[in-house]
Each structure stands twice: as structure tokens, then as C-alpha cells.
Scaffold this active site. Sequence first.
Site, PDB file in Angstrom:
ATOM      1  N   HIS A 297      33.505   4.359  38.782  1.00  0.00           N
ATOM      2  CA  HIS A 297      33.912   4.264  40.168  1.00  0.00           C
ATOM      3  C   HIS A 297      32.919   3.690  40.964  1.00  0.00           C
ATOM      4  O   HIS A 297      31.783   3.930  41.011  1.00  0.00           O
ATOM      5  CB  HIS A 297      34.715   5.456  40.554  1.00  0.00           C
TER       6      HIS A 297
ATOM      7  N   ASP B 234      33.310   7.228  51.645  1.00  0.00           N
ATOM      8  CA  ASP B 234      34.349   7.985  51.248  1.00  0.00           C
ATOM      9  C   ASP B 234      34.088   9.651  52.037  1.00  0.00           C
ATOM     10  O   ASP B 234      32.854   9.573  52.285  1.00  0.00           O
ATOM     11  CB  ASP B 234      34.493   7.993  49.846  1.00  0.00           C
TER      12      ASP B 234
ATOM     13  N   GLU C  38      38.701   5.423  41.739  1.00  0.00           N
ATOM     14  CA  GLU C  38      38.592   5.715  40.267  1.00  0.00           C
ATOM     15  C   GLU C  38      39.176   4.728  39.419  1.00  0.00           C
ATOM     16  O   GLU C  38      39.966   3.855  39.845  1.00  0.00           O
ATOM     17  CB  GLU C  38      39.469   7.047  40.282  1.00  0.00           C
TER      18      GLU C  38
ATOM     19  N   ASN D 296      31.980   6.907  35.562  1.00  0.00           N
ATOM     20  CA  ASN D 296      33.343   6.525  34.958  1.00  0.00           C
ATOM     21  C   ASN D 296      33.501   5.026  35.447  1.00  0.00           C
ATOM     22  O   ASN D 296      34.584   4.350  35.484  1.00  0.00           O
ATOM     23  CB  ASN D 296      34.738   7.331  35.251  1.00  0.00           C
TER      24      ASN D 296
HETATM   25  P1  PGA Z   1      25.307   9.872  42.283  1.00  0.00           P
HETATM   26  O1  PGA Z   1      26.923   9.534  42.417  1.00  0.00           O
HETATM   27  O2  PGA Z   1      24.661   9.106  43.129  1.00  0.00           O
HETATM   28  O3  PGA Z   1      25.406  11.347  42.465  1.00  0.00           O
HETATM   29  O4  PGA Z   1      25.120   9.601  40.632  1.00  0.00           O
HETATM   30  C1  PGA Z   1      27.382   8.091  42.347  1.00  0.00           C
HETATM   31  C2  PGA Z   1      28.737   7.910  42.667  1.00  0.00           C
HETATM   32  O5  PGA Z   1      29.506   8.575  41.953  1.00  0.00           O
HETATM   33  O6  PGA Z   1      29.094   6.856  43.204  1.00  0.00           O
END
Ligand code: PGA
Length: 221
Positions: free
Chosen positions: A124, A61, A129, A122
Site C-alpha cells: 500500500h 492519511d 490498500e 502489502n
Molecule cells: P512504516 O509504514 O514506515 O511504519 O513501515 C509504512 C507504510 O505503511 O506506508
Amino acid sequence: MKVLKNYKELSSTVADIVEAQITERPLSKLILPTGSTPLGLYEELVSRELDWSHTITFNLDEYLMNIDHPYSYHSYMKKNLFDRTNIYPDNCHFPFRPTLSFEDKMYVNRGIDLCILGIGSNGHIAFNEPGSAFDSRTRVVDLSLQTIQDNSRYFDSVEDVPKQAITMGLRTIMESKKIVLMVNGKHKLTILNVAMNGEITETVPASILQRHNNVEVYYCD
Ligand code: PGA
């Protein structure tokens, strides 16, 4: 799920998988994540001085923002991996518009060999999302308030976090031959459990991984 002793072991275990992939099949195509979780993985891969000259990468992304911005995922990947290996910049792809030609690039010759993923608090994966369709493909999305809040730690303030991003879809991710999910920290354990053992539902995007036949999950506290 494999539980590792600590973050260093999480990073080196996943580095072993990436190293085996690009050494045994130099023409591999990888999907790569950003965020805090893979930082140790990239550090470890850089220290191994691997030959990336035939490897092709696709990032999960990118924010809808100037890609030269220091907090863009382009900048993150250059700083943490690409500029520190012999990978060809032309072989490093980020989601772009038209999204169909981005997806086409992934399927030239054959599809993705290995996809490395993180999970958001959450549920995702990439910027899919809660509520994202299981058959979604690369597209522009609105970030949830939770994600904006979570990612504000990388920006000067929460107002500076972009509100939109371009992300690979859940269907795109699921078409990878192998998926490795990296999870770092107790605060992710509840959502990880829900995703891996709960109902398969678009409300928890990562739950779709239960339908993939070649997923490995690596976790450390
Ligand atoms: P993080 O993010 O590695 O900073 O915890 C993971 C994500 O949001 O996919």
C-alpha cells in the site's frame, strides 16, 4: 533505486531533498507521510532549523478517530515535526470531509511539488490498500487485516487500531511533480521489488509509481 548505508543516511539523504525544495521554493507544497520510516527524516529536518514559514503541507492519511488521540496522525505530526518548526498550523492539512474541498486545497495556485512516501508490507501507499483503483481520490477506506496487524505496534492492542481511515487516492498522489519513496528494512525488499519491477496492477498499489516520470526510491537494510 539508491541503496543507502544505513537508516541515518536514508534520513539525511531525504532531508537534503526536502531542505532543497523548501529553501529554493519557499512557497512549496509537500505531501508528508507518517509511520516508523520517516521518524529519522523529521528528526533530521528539525535539527536543521529550516524556515517553514511559507511551506504548506498535506498529510497522506489519517485514521477515522479523534484527532487529539495520542496515536492519531495529527498528534504524530505535531509531536515529530510541526510543533518543533516555525510552520503555521493553518498551513498543515490532513484529509478531511468533504474530501473534494481537501483536494481543492491541494490544487490552489498549483499542485504538489514534492511527495514523500513509505510503502506498506502489502504494497500500500498511504492507506490505498491492495485493490484500490488507480484513479482513486481522497476517500474513506477500510484498513486491511495486514495493515491493522502491522500498525498494532503503535497501539495498546490490535483491537484498539481503527478499522477505517481517510486517505489520499492513488491518482492524487500521482499528480505530484516529484515523488520520493523511502524504504527501511530488508523485510520490505520483496514487496519493493514487486512494486518497482513487477506487473503494474491495482493488487500492488505502489506499482502505479512505475508510471510516474519523476520518482526516486531510497532504500536501506
Ligand atoms: P512504516 O509504514 O514506515 O511504519 O513501515 C509504512 C507504510 O505503511 O506506508
